[in-house]
Design a protein around this motif. Structure first.
Motif, PDB file in Angstrom:
ATOM      1  N   SER A  18       1.178  -1.398  -0.506  1.00 53.48           N
ATOM      2  CA  SER A  18       0.120  -0.116  -0.219  1.00 53.48           C
ATOM      3  C   SER A  18       0.984   1.017  -0.414  1.00 53.48           C
ATOM      4  O   SER A  18       0.306   2.357  -0.434  1.00 53.48           O
ATOM      5  N   HIS A  19       2.269   0.707   0.604  1.00 53.68           N
ATOM      6  CA  HIS A  19       3.203   2.255   0.598  1.00 53.68           C
ATOM      7  C   HIS A  19       3.300   3.145  -1.069  1.00 53.68           C
ATOM      8  O   HIS A  19       3.807   3.947  -1.259  1.00 53.68           O
ATOM      9  N   MET A  20       3.078   1.907  -2.141  1.00 56.90           N
ATOM     10  CA  MET A  20       3.378   1.776  -3.549  1.00 56.90           C
ATOM     11  C   MET A  20       2.497   3.098  -3.788  1.00 56.90           C
ATOM     12  O   MET A  20       1.314   3.150  -3.483  1.00 56.90           O
ATOM     13  N   GLY A  21       3.287   4.577  -4.370  1.00 55.28           N
ATOM     14  CA  GLY A  21       2.484   5.427  -5.055  1.00 55.28           C
ATOM     15  C   GLY A  21       1.668   5.630  -6.675  1.00 55.28           C
ATOM     16  O   GLY A  21       2.106   4.074  -7.530  1.00 55.28           O
ATOM     17  N   GLN A  22      -0.065   5.794  -6.441  1.00 59.24           N
ATOM     18  CA  GLN A  22      -0.240   5.440  -8.000  1.00 59.24           C
ATOM     19  C   GLN A  22      -0.958   6.796  -8.574  1.00 59.24           C
ATOM     20  O   GLN A  22      -1.533   7.420  -7.842  1.00 59.24           O
ATOM     21  N   LEU A  23      -0.061   6.531  -9.706  1.00 61.30           N
ATOM     22  CA  LEU A  23      -0.510   8.289 -10.959  1.00 61.30           C
ATOM     23  C   LEU A  23      -0.556   8.007 -11.501  1.00 61.30           C
ATOM     24  O   LEU A  23      -1.309   7.044 -12.380  1.00 61.30           O
ATOM     25  N   ILE A  24      -1.855   8.394 -11.624  1.00 58.53           N
ATOM     26  CA  ILE A  24      -2.951   8.428 -13.169  1.00 58.53           C
ATOM     27  C   ILE A  24      -2.663   9.466 -13.978  1.00 58.53           C
ATOM     28  O   ILE A  24      -2.660  10.876 -13.594  1.00 58.53           O
ATOM     29  N   ALA A  25      -2.835   9.293 -15.337  1.00 61.30           N
ATOM     30  CA  ALA A  25      -2.103  10.258 -16.176  1.00 61.30           C
ATOM     31  C   ALA A  25      -3.017   9.849 -17.330  1.00 61.30           C
ATOM     32  O   ALA A  25      -3.985   9.119 -17.735  1.00 61.30           O
ATOM     33  N   GLU A  26      -4.112  10.618 -17.586  1.00 58.52           N
ATOM     34  CA  GLU A  26      -5.902  10.783 -18.688  1.00 58.52           C
ATOM     35  C   GLU A  26      -5.825  11.515 -19.876  1.00 58.52           C
ATOM     36  O   GLU A  26      -5.113  12.880 -19.114  1.00 58.52           O
ATOM     37  N   GLY A  27      -6.133  11.798 -20.543  1.00 60.64           N
ATOM     38  CA  GLY A  27      -6.673  12.766 -21.591  1.00 60.64           C
ATOM     39  C   GLY A  27      -6.327  12.217 -23.359  1.00 60.64           C
ATOM     40  O   GLY A  27      -6.504  11.426 -23.928  1.00 60.64           O
ATOM     41  N   THR A  28      -6.362  12.843 -24.203  1.00 59.99           N
ATOM     42  CA  THR A  28      -6.616  12.373 -25.473  1.00 59.99           C
ATOM     43  C   THR A  28      -4.773  12.815 -25.654  1.00 59.99           C
ATOM     44  O   THR A  28      -4.214  12.433 -26.648  1.00 59.99           O
ATOM     45  N   GLY A  29      -3.807  13.492 -25.358  1.00 59.36           N
ATOM     46  CA  GLY A  29      -2.792  13.433 -25.013  1.00 59.36           C
ATOM     47  C   GLY A  29      -1.541  12.675 -24.873  1.00 59.36           C
ATOM     48  O   GLY A  29      -0.768  13.028 -24.927  1.00 59.36           O
ATOM     49  N   VAL A  30      -2.141  11.855 -23.848  1.00 57.51           N
ATOM     50  CA  VAL A  30      -1.789  11.278 -22.921  1.00 57.51           C
ATOM     51  C   VAL A  30      -0.692  10.542 -23.278  1.00 57.51           C
ATOM     52  O   VAL A  30       0.828   9.998 -22.800  1.00 57.51           O
ATOM     53  N   ARG A  31      -1.329   9.830 -24.513  1.00 60.71           N
ATOM     54  CA  ARG A  31       0.018   8.316 -25.076  1.00 60.71           C
ATOM     55  C   ARG A  31       1.144   8.855 -25.805  1.00 60.71           C
ATOM     56  O   ARG A  31       2.510   9.103 -25.124  1.00 60.71           O
ATOM     57  N   GLU A  32       1.357   9.906 -26.172  1.00 63.75           N
ATOM     58  CA  GLU A  32       2.503  11.259 -26.621  1.00 63.75           C
ATOM     59  C   GLU A  32       2.823  11.474 -26.247  1.00 63.75           C
ATOM     60  O   GLU A  32       4.253  12.141 -26.019  1.00 63.75           O
ATOM     61  N   TRP A  33       2.845  12.018 -24.945  1.00 64.66           N
ATOM     62  CA  TRP A  33       2.904  12.440 -23.748  1.00 64.66           C
ATOM     63  C   TRP A  33       3.751  11.467 -22.611  1.00 64.66           C
ATOM     64  O   TRP A  33       4.787  12.122 -22.566  1.00 64.66           O
ATOM     65  N   LEU A  34       3.174  10.834 -22.219  1.00 60.53           N
ATOM     66  CA  LEU A  34       3.678   9.594 -21.955  1.00 60.53           C
ATOM     67  C   LEU A  34       5.475   9.664 -22.371  1.00 60.53           C
ATOM     68  O   LEU A  34       5.745   8.912 -21.728  1.00 60.53           O
ATOM     69  N   ASN A  35       4.727   9.684 -23.582  1.00 63.67           N
ATOM     70  CA  ASN A  35       6.816   8.865 -24.766  1.00 63.67           C
ATOM     71  C   ASN A  35       7.513  10.195 -24.612  1.00 63.67           C
ATOM     72  O   ASN A  35       7.973   9.215 -24.891  1.00 63.67           O
ATOM     73  N   THR A  36       7.249  11.240 -24.244  1.00 63.42           N
ATOM     74  CA  THR A  36       8.309  11.883 -23.775  1.00 63.42           C
ATOM     75  C   THR A  36       9.239  11.757 -22.441  1.00 63.42           C
ATOM     76  O   THR A  36       9.626  11.787 -22.172  1.00 63.42           O
ATOM     77  N   MET A  37       8.247  11.549 -21.885  1.00 64.16           N
ATOM     78  CA  MET A  37       8.604  11.449 -20.463  1.00 64.16           C
ATOM     79  C   MET A  37       8.682   9.944 -20.032  1.00 64.16           C
ATOM     80  O   MET A  37      10.218   9.690 -18.547  1.00 64.16           O
ATOM     81  N   LEU A  38       8.684   8.836 -20.186  1.00 56.04           N
ATOM     82  CA  LEU A  38       9.514   7.394 -20.239  1.00 56.04           C
ATOM     83  C   LEU A  38      10.090   6.722 -21.140  1.00 56.04           C
ATOM     84  O   LEU A  38       9.457   6.441 -21.960  1.00 56.04           O
ATOM     85  N   THR A  39      11.079   5.660 -20.992  1.00 55.71           N
ATOM     86  CA  THR A  39      11.740   5.363 -21.771  1.00 55.71           C
ATOM     87  C   THR A  39      11.257   4.382 -22.543  1.00 55.71           C
ATOM     88  O   THR A  39      11.418   4.200 -23.873  1.00 55.71           O
TER      89      THR A  39
END
Lengths: 127, 371
Positions: free
Chosen positions: B54-75
């Motif tokens: 339960s200590h682990m973090g959960q972040l939610i990213a959503e929206g029409t730009g989410v795929r393109e944006w997350l791909n700039t942030m993650l490897t």
């Protein structure tokens, strides 16, 4: 509840010492073994080593960490518990019995007065 | 620096009832063990164990730009994920260093769940939020929320997972496939079940509303008699992951280390044209890195290796241990170390310096433990 026998001397660093004439048999307390968790390796002191009180002369390693074991009084190592090399878990199972670590010949038996009794050690670990 | 009291997970009282030894970890009070690290380790290897995550973090990213944006942030490449699947990935800084390692699950067409390390949750969120605010068009079409306080979670791991899963969720419900995540009814509520883990055994990770945590935990432990489910602490979690050579953030990974030198380039998609740290990582891949993270095993029954112990070869200092323990499965000291790349060869003899004395070890292949 952790076991603190009343016939032993104790240190602030969680060693116990049982007087046997001009010698003391030394190990770590039930509280210490429970805090350390599974002991997996013991580095024994060298025979005939001379030590001051509060000098680190052995090491007990658990799965998690290595911890120094200190001489409770000034003296000379005259016996070490070779059985711990094959079965370090003795420290967890019988901290006051087969899990003893070494025996010191005491330089000055008056030094034992510097150590805690069972009641004082119980107070320390209750805090 | 102000000291804040460690947080308690929704399962805190249950841990106390089970007489767990509680320790501060990453800002939380967590069980390090219930009965014995070695027993808990063996329960997961041979049977099945349950961990509070339960200590682990959960972040939610959503929206029409989410795929393109997350791909700039993650490897790793988010576009490879179908809805309902997850992938291991890194959150890199501008130098290609690792801010965090995480699993990104695609939980909807345009919605991602990022499960991140407890110690880094706030930092990850701040970093992502900062880039979202500074970002362009795709960032404007993306929303980010930190849901960590709303969720609890457990990992249930071990060879008997399938039996236990069916006992909890019913015989007609299928286990999700590897790295998949599904929503399943549990009592009157719904939980998310992912076929993932950090132990090397088959298993699941289950996320639920914090208010459902105690019910789910106890429903699983009630099956104890039939399946021998054992509650397991952080101690066993660490020995299990290290036998598999899974890296631990803060020990084996850090903002100063990149995924290439950590030997984890499989989770870096250099074919993506635009993501933070890409140029540095590309250069590291092409030119090689000065050091490499390698697993090793001690040769005989000697003291277990520990983080920061020095590594030698033929008397020359070649690196430093980042993780080390006594492997309960192998009954040998094992660890991982960054060593200079020219010395990295499987089977190479090295020495680990322990309290001034050198003890022999061998560089090994991943994983250190195989069934």
């Amino acid at each position: 509840m952790t076991n603190v026998p009343d016939d032993l001397f104790y240190t602030e660093t969680h060693e116990w010492a049982r007087r046997e004439g001009d010698k003391v048999r030394v190990g770590i307390t039930d509280h210490a073994q429970s805090e350390l968790t599974d002991v997996v390796y013991v580095e024994l002191p060298k025979m005939d080593r001379q030590t001051n009180a509060k000098e680190a002369i052995a090491v007990v390693e658990s799965v998690k960490a290595a911890s120094d074991i200190y001489a409770p009084v000034k003296g000379t190592v005259v016996e070490v518990n070779k059985a711990l090399e094959a079965d370090p878990g003795l420290i967890n199972r019988e901290p006051y019995g087969q899990g003893w670590i070494f025996v010191l010949k005491i330089d000055n038996t008056d030094d034992l007065k510097q150590l805690k009794d069972g009641a004082a050690y119980r107070t320390q670990i209750a805090q | 620096v102000t000291e804040t009291a460690p947080k308690k997970t929704p399962l805190y009282e249950e841990h106390l009832r089970l007489s767990a030894k509680m320790v501060p970890f990453a800002g939380w009070l967590m069980p390090v063990q219930y009965t014995s690290i070695v027993e808990e380790h063996q329960a997961v290897r041979n049977n099945v164990g349950i961990f509070d995550i339960s200590h682990m973090g959960q972040l939610i990213a959503e929206g029409t730009g989410v795929r393109e944006w997350l791909n700039t942030m993650l490897t790793n490449n988010i576009d490879r994920l179908d809805v309902g699947h997850g992938q291991y990935t890194f959150l890199p800084n501008e130098r290609g260093g690792i801010i965090d390692d995480l699993i990104a699950y695609r939980v909807g067409e345009q919605e991602f769940l990022l499960v991140v390390n407890a110690a880094r949750t706030d930092e990850d969120f701040a970093w992502l939020q900062e880039h979202l605010t500074a970002g362009g068009a795709v960032a404007r079409e993306t929303r980010l929320t930190n849901r960590s306080a709303d969720f609890g979670g457990v990992a249930i791991q071990g060879p008997r997972i399938a039996e236990l899963f069916h006992a909890i969720f019913g015989n007609d419900v299928d286990l999700p496939s590897r790295n998949a995540i599904v929503g399943l009814p549990f009592n009157e509520t719904k939980v998310s079940v992912a076929r993932t883990g950090y132990t090397g055994e088959d298993g699941i990770e289950v996320f639920f509303r914090a208010s459902d945590a105690v019910n789910f935990w106890n429903a699983t432990l009630e099956r104890r008699k039939a399946f021998g489910v054992k509650p397991c602490g952080l101690g066993a979690r660490d020995t299990l992951r290290l036998e598999m050579c899974y890296p631990l953030n803060g020990s084996d990974l850090s903002p100063k280390r990149n995924p290439i030198e950590a030997g984890l380039e499989f989770f870096v998609d250099l074919a993506k044209t635009n993501f933070i740290g890409r140029n540095v990582l590309l250069k590291a891949k092409v030119n090689g890195t000065r050091e490499k993270l390698v697993p090793f095993q001690m040769k005989e029954k000697v003291p277990p290796p520990r983080p920061h112990y020095a590594v030698f070869q033929n008397g020359e200092r070649i690196g430093e241990v980042t993780s080390g323990t006594l492997s309960p499965s192998l009954n040998r000291g094992i660890g991982m170390a960054y060593v200079s790349a020219k010395h990295v060869k499987i089977g190479a003899q090295i020495d680990i310096e322990i309290r001034g004395q050198k003890f022999p070890a061998t560089i090994e292949k991943k994983p250190l433990y195989k069934k």
